[in-house]
Design a protein around this motif. Structure first.
Motif, short mmCIF file in Angstrom:
data_model
loop_
_atom_site.label_atom_id
_atom_site.label_comp_id
_atom_site.label_asym_id
_atom_site.label_seq_id
_atom_site.Cartn_x
_atom_site.Cartn_y
_atom_site.Cartn_z
N LEU A 143 -2.51 12.74 -2.42
CA LEU A 143 -1.34 12.47 -1.58
C LEU A 143 -0.92 11.01 -1.71
O LEU A 143 0.27 10.70 -1.80
CB LEU A 143 -1.66 12.80 -0.12
CG LEU A 143 -0.60 12.40 0.91
CD1 LEU A 143 0.71 13.14 0.64
CD2 LEU A 143 -1.09 12.66 2.34
N ALA A 144 -1.90 10.11 -1.75
CA ALA A 144 -1.60 8.69 -1.90
C ALA A 144 -0.87 8.42 -3.21
O ALA A 144 0.11 7.66 -3.25
CB ALA A 144 -2.89 7.88 -1.85
N THR A 192 -11.55 -0.37 -0.05
CA THR A 192 -10.58 -0.48 1.04
C THR A 192 -9.86 -1.82 1.02
O THR A 192 -8.63 -1.88 1.17
CB THR A 192 -11.28 -0.27 2.40
OG1 THR A 192 -11.90 1.02 2.41
CG2 THR A 192 -10.28 -0.38 3.54
N ILE A 193 -10.59 -2.90 0.84
CA ILE A 193 -9.96 -4.22 0.81
C ILE A 193 -9.02 -4.35 -0.39
O ILE A 193 -7.90 -4.88 -0.26
CB ILE A 193 -11.05 -5.31 0.76
CG1 ILE A 193 -11.79 -5.38 2.09
CG2 ILE A 193 -10.43 -6.68 0.42
CD1 ILE A 193 -12.96 -6.34 2.09
N ALA A 198 3.70 0.99 -0.27
CA ALA A 198 2.75 0.44 0.71
C ALA A 198 2.01 1.56 1.42
O ALA A 198 0.78 1.50 1.58
CB ALA A 198 3.50 -0.43 1.72
N ALA A 199 2.73 2.59 1.82
CA ALA A 199 2.10 3.74 2.49
C ALA A 199 1.10 4.41 1.55
O ALA A 199 0.01 4.83 1.97
CB ALA A 199 3.16 4.73 2.95
N THR A 243 -2.96 4.65 2.17
CA THR A 243 -3.63 5.96 2.14
C THR A 243 -4.76 5.98 1.12
O THR A 243 -5.84 6.52 1.38
CB THR A 243 -2.60 7.06 1.79
OG1 THR A 243 -1.51 7.01 2.74
CG2 THR A 243 -3.23 8.44 1.86
N MET A 244 -4.53 5.35 -0.04
CA MET A 244 -5.57 5.29 -1.07
C MET A 244 -6.75 4.46 -0.58
O MET A 244 -7.91 4.82 -0.82
CB MET A 244 -4.99 4.67 -2.35
CG MET A 244 -5.88 4.85 -3.56
SD MET A 244 -6.14 6.60 -3.94
CE MET A 244 -6.48 6.55 -5.67
#
Length: 441
Positions: A109-110, A170-171, A92-93, A97-98
């Protein structure tokens, strides 16, 4: 330390726990392949060349593979429930981040967070199979777990791509992150490490069904060295190294760009062709699983090596075909690549057969690392090969450049096939099926 024998049929609770674990695994595969159908979009969003784009997959696979041994040891000590919960939170994190990443560095990093979380799920589900189901059902349940997990690739290829093109980056990735949070809660609430009649977490001998209660942790280095010392574990590693990497590299990153920019197929055609790869894998799983059950001492010779040969032959046929390959040949390629996933499951049968119960998850981690190490090398080598030909961006992709780039897979097949043959012979000698080699005079 006590032992009990598992000969009973699994109850409804066992199926509910396994079903929850498999659903989490499906989501982890969706996360793993979430760039599969949007690779061109990612390249345009981050203005990335082929080598940079491949780094998204490479770092994800590197973290996944590197985490297999620690995850195996942690599973042997703490069980599936907490490790899977942490894995879902990490994924989820990674997707949050992505979703918000403004640059390549943040996106990498994502993918690292995603790889770390993904690494926990499949080995944990295999442990649930071992602790909640009778031993004789193990090979079938492992194949079934792998088959159902393929649905996660379908979700990544079709709905995720459609959502991205209908909404925003983003969505799309934020929505996947929300699903990871939901499944993290479900895993924590539903999954239990062991049946209620067992007072502690257990480790299971899947040959006999004996459950041994674990009362102390095992030295990590000793467990890993002991697992690797057995040629059966090395056979499992090289079997998993050699069979799935070509399909993983294709579905994880390079398949859609090759089919659209290289072969000239439309996005819809490329998606349909890729879907056949996933569907064929789901069909072939039970067939290869049943054959594996019928010929347990010929698995490498009769199933693993022929699967490798089929993949190499189909790819070489596509590469040498003059001009774009016809549809029928691309479908043959998909069917050949689809043998890799089910054949790779045989590696876990080797790991389970040749290791005692207390290092079951450690041996599974060693085995699972093999396939993702090979996939990491393949994904990166294809990207570098494209860049070296000045064909590293969507605007410069060419069919000839892709052909040369995919030839970088050949050394991996040769290396893996050679070690499969070597370790198969050593394993047969170790278990008394073949006579020892005579010492050289």
């Amino acid at each position: 330390m006590t032992s009990v024998a598992r000969t009973d049929s699994p109850g409804l609770r066992a199926w509910l726990i396994w079903g929850t674990g498999v659903a989490a695994y499906v989501l982890s595969v969706t996360n793993r392949t979430s760039l599969a159908a949007v690779g061109v979009d990612a390249a345009e969003r981050f203005q990335a060349d082929a080598a940079t784009l491949s780094m998204f997959a490479v770092v994800q696979l590197a973290v996944y593979g590197g985490m297999q041994l620690p995850v195996g040891v942690l599973l042997d000590r703490y069980g599936s429930r907490p490790i899977m919960t942490i894995g879902m939170v990490l994924m989820a994190a990674g997707q949050v981040t992505m979703a918000l990443s403004p640059s390549v560095g943040v996106a990498i990093l994502a993918r690292m967070l995603l790889g770390a979380g993904d690494a926990a799920i499949f080995p944990a589900v295999l442990r649930l199979v071992a602790t909640w189901f009778p031993a004789q059902r193990g090979p079938v349940m492992v194949q079934l777990t792998g088959i159902l997990g393929q649905a996660g690739q379908l979700a990544a290829v079709i709905p995720l791509s459609a959502l991205l093109h209908a909404t925003t980056w983003t969505i799309t990735f934020g929505s996947v992150a929300g699903l990871c949070v939901l499944f993290g809660v479900l895993v924590f609430l539903i999954i239990r490490n062991h049946p209620p009649e067992v007072a502690s977490d257990v480790s299971v001998n899947t040959d006999t069904g004996a459950i041994r209660v674990v009362t102390s942790s095992i030295d990590t280095g000793v467990g890993i060295r002991a697992a690797w010392a057995h040629p059966g574990t090395r056979l499992a590693f090289w079997s998993h190294f050699t069979t799935p990497f070509a399909g993983t590299a294709f579905i994880l990153l390079w398949g859609i760009p090759f089919l659209t920019a290289g072969e000239g197929r439309s996005q819809a055609e490329a998606t349909l062709i890729t879907t056949l790869y996933i569907g064929a894998g789901m069909v072939l799983g039970p067939i290869i699983g049943d054959l594996s059950r019928r010929v347990p001492h010929l698995r490498s010779k009769a199933l693993v090596l022929p699967a490798v040969a089929a993949q190499a032959s189909a790819w070489l046929a596509v590469i040498v075909w003059p001009g774009p390959a016809p549809l029928w040949l691309l479908l043959v390629l998909m069917a050949a690549l689809a043998t890799g996933g089910p054949a790779s499951m045989i590696a876990f049968d080797h790991a389970r057969t040749h290791n005692p119960s207390h290092r079951l998850s450690t041996a599974t981690g060693v085995t699972n690392a093999g396939g993702f190490l090979a996939a990491l090398i393949a994904v990166f080598a294809i990207g570098v090969a494209l860049d070296l030909q000045n064909a590293g961006t969507p605007a410069t992709y060419t069919l000839d450049a892709f052909r040369l780039a995919f030839l970088t897979q050949v050394p991996l097949w040769v290396l893996g096939g050679t070690f499969i043959a070597i370790e198969r012979k050593k394993t047969r000698i170790r278990i008394g099926m073949d006579p020892p080699r005579r010492p050289r005079r």
